[in-house]
Design an enzyme around this catalytic site. Structure first.
Site, PDB file in Angstrom:
ATOM      1  N   LYS A 223       0.669  -1.099  -0.236  1.00  0.00           N
ATOM      2  CA  LYS A 223       0.096   0.067   0.118  1.00  0.00           C
ATOM      3  C   LYS A 223       0.754   1.181   0.169  1.00  0.00           C
ATOM      4  O   LYS A 223       1.810   1.405   0.657  1.00  0.00           O
ATOM      5  CB  LYS A 223      -1.016  -0.034   1.384  1.00  0.00           C
ATOM      6  CG  LYS A 223      -2.131  -1.184   1.437  1.00  0.00           C
ATOM      7  CD  LYS A 223      -2.977  -1.214   2.302  1.00  0.00           C
ATOM      8  CE  LYS A 223      -3.786  -2.305   2.353  1.00  0.00           C
ATOM      9  NZ  LYS A 223      -4.619  -2.472   3.598  1.00  0.00           N
ATOM     10  N   CYS A 437     -15.350  -1.083   8.807  1.00  0.00           N
ATOM     11  CA  CYS A 437     -15.492  -1.794   7.556  1.00  0.00           C
ATOM     12  C   CYS A 437     -16.497  -2.647   7.440  1.00  0.00           C
ATOM     13  O   CYS A 437     -17.600  -2.304   7.918  1.00  0.00           O
ATOM     14  CB  CYS A 437     -14.284  -3.253   7.766  1.00  0.00           C
ATOM     15  SG  CYS A 437     -14.902  -4.216   8.949  1.00  0.00           S
TER      16      CYS A 437
END
Length: 572
Positions: A223, A437
């Site tokens: 990432k 999430c």
């Protein structure tokens, strides 16, 4: 993206193939991510992709196979296969999309995605509830507006993040453009995506199909993010590779570089842990891509390819040592890092309401609870997109900026929002700083609720805050349905990670602008125990805090938790 040696890396350099983990062997035999995906899509007997290897390979194409877990037990009793469906994640560097792209996303969500879209914590969109027959129509529809899902998942460089607040820095446009360049540079070069989803013919080439990644790609996901101080909205210390913009009187000078961040961990596995990225130096702006190549090369060559639990870059750094890793990066980059420059972060949240930048454009940040764009929100934002002449920007906190609005267009946008959502600005500070999430019912890893539960829990937390005169206090709250940390919980002031239905680990003490990890204070606790613990510590905060003291800082000063001083914690 090219390797310095320009050779096809058909094997990991450090290990014979037969000694690598099963996922590494699967990637090696996948024919550069093709597998048998195209054949599996034609299978009408099942709603799934039949091959387990293809299910993993499709992640590199931005697609997760899932099933509706709310229906799992009932379908099992009826001797039916699970209610298979797919999640599709869009590649959207820096979270920026045009009104035309928004309208296409809206159209596809209504036709194929259960009339909903979700803004993720990495500044992009996810379609949920997509059936197998709809995969190609969605991906081809995205292609019509120059969007794709390449490398939105998988063992490669994921979507590149960038601070989205246009008022945060006069270098915003320059850095956002650089984030897009880096994203385009680091994605896989295989033509498998075009062949499977667009119907392109396979064409033989003279060079290696993956000159950088080779046949086995990265050991795990990687990432990258760009932050523009004073905003740390992307949580740069949670990135494998982070670039912190540094400006001077002449403009953008370059970036401080941080490496080795990562939120994932596994319960009862002390060898796994969250880690904050380490600052290793400064590079000029023109060296950013060379730096990204060098950092990814080191992780590609030395990351653990036997044990996937230990395959993230953070573990490579801790196993090899930060000084050794830095020296190896410098060797591949061909130049040493300069000394890091001074900078300061003040928040990792969003700036809400209307803001105006020196160019005379206006930017309206909207609270989108848990990033979920329901049908009502889609209706409102479709109307906005039809009159808007700027861009839409997705924040890493799952909110939305209607950006670059011209003065003459503001009244129309205000009227649309007022008609559909007269109380759109009514969200409390704690809700504005809360993210979650997806978890149940679609995520196969979820152990507990997150998106569907957090709003109800916040109702009760708001009651505690009000009772203590803290209703206006911005406190970061993050919830994940499992320990993997997609909502970046381990740097929040208050965090919960799921252990089982209705049971969570409670963490306290993270930094308000993402600079410090929190610590677990309760394990496997239900809601009553969690609320009791929060009532006690929030009550103390109201009575004992110092002027301007953030909640996370207070928990450390007051001894509620011990400060994490090494940029990582083990399960202690």
């Amino acid at each position: 993206m090219t390797d310095a040696t320009a050779v096809d890396r058909s094997r990991d350099l450090s290990q014979p193939l037969d000694r690598l983990g099963p996922d590494e062997r699967m990637k090696d035999r996948s024919d550069y991510l093709r597998g048998t995906i195209a054949t599996g899509l034609l299978d009408r007997i099942t709603g799934a992709v039949p091959s387990a290897d293809d299910v993993k390979l499709m992640k590199f194409h931005g697609i997760y196979q899932q099933d509706d877990r709310d229906l799992r037990d009932e379908r099992r009793r009826q001797k039916l296969e699970p209610a298979y469906q797919f999640m599709i994640r869009v590649r959207l560097p820096g979270g920026v999309c045009t009104p035309a792209q928004w309208l296409k996303l809206d159209e596809l969500a209504r036709a194929h995605g259960g009339e909903t879209l979700r803004i993720t914590t990495r500044q992009t969109f996810q379609f949920h509830w997509v059936l197998k027959d709809s995969l190609r129509p969605v991906i081809q529809g995205l292609h019509e507006t120059l969007l794709d899902t390449v490398a939105a998942c998988g063992d490669d460089s994921r979507g590149v993040m960038c601070t989205v607040d246009p008022q945060g820095s006069r270098f915003h446009a320059e850095v956002a453009a650089l984030a897009k360049r880096v994203s385009d540079h680091v994605i896989p070069k295989t033509r498998a995506y075009h062949e499977i989803w667009y119907g392109s013919e396979r064409v033989a080439g003279s060079g290696p199909e993956e000159p950088f990644y080779g046949r086995t790609y990265m050991p795990r996901k990687f990432k990258i993010g760009f932050a523009l101080p004073p905003s740390n909205d992307i949580d740069v210390y949670a990135q494998d590779l982070g670039f912190i913009a540094i400006g001077g009187s002449e403009g953008l000078e370059g970036f401080n570089v941080v490496i080795g961040g990562g939120m994932g961990r596994t319960d009862q596995a002390p060898e796994t842990y969250p880690r904050l990225a380490s600052l290793i130096g400064f590079v000029p702006a023109e060296r950013v891509i060379a730096c990204a190549d060098a950092v990814m090369t080191v992780q590609r060559d030395y990351g653990d390819r036997k044990d996937r639990q230990r395959a993230r870059f953070k573990y490579t750094i801790d196993d090899k040592g930060l000084d050794w890793i830095k020296a190896e990066i410098e060797r591949h980059m061909g130049t040493p890092f300069a000394a890091a420059r001074a900078f300061r972060f003040t928040s990792n949240g969003d700036s809400f309401g209307w803001n105006t930048t020196p160019d005379g454009r206006h930017h309206r940040t909207l609270v989108i609870e848990s990033g979920r764009l329901t049908l009502a929100l889609l209706d409102a934002l479709r109307d906005v997109a039809r009159v808007h002449r700027g861009t839409f920007r997705l924040t890493a906190n799952q909110n939305l900026i209607v950006a670059g609005v011209r003065t003459e267009d503001r009244p129309a946008i205000d009227a649309i929002l007022a008609e559909h959502f007269p109380e759109i600005d009514a969200a409390s500070p704690v809700r504005r700083n809360a993210i979650s999430c997806v978890a149940l019912p679609t995520c196969g890893l979820a152990m507990a609720e997150s998106e569907r539960y957090l709003p109800r829990l916040l109702d009760k937390i708001e009651t505690i805050l009000a009772a203590n005169g803290l209703s206006d206090e911005p406190i970061t709250v993050r919830m994940s349905g499992c320990p993997n940390g997609c909502s970046r919980p381990y740097i929040a002031e208050i965090a919960l990670t799921g252990r089982a239905p209705g049971k969570y680990n409670l963490y306290l003490g993270g930094g308000f602008h993402g600079e410090r990890l929190n610590r677990m204070v309760m394990e496997n606790a239900g809601e009553p125990a969690i609320l009791e613990a929060l009532a006690e510590v929030l009550g103390r905060y109201a009575r004992e805090r110092q002027p301007g003291e953030r909640f996370g800082d207070f928990t450390i000063r007051a001894g509620v938790v011990r400060e994490v001083t090494e940029g990582r914690f083990f399960n202690d």
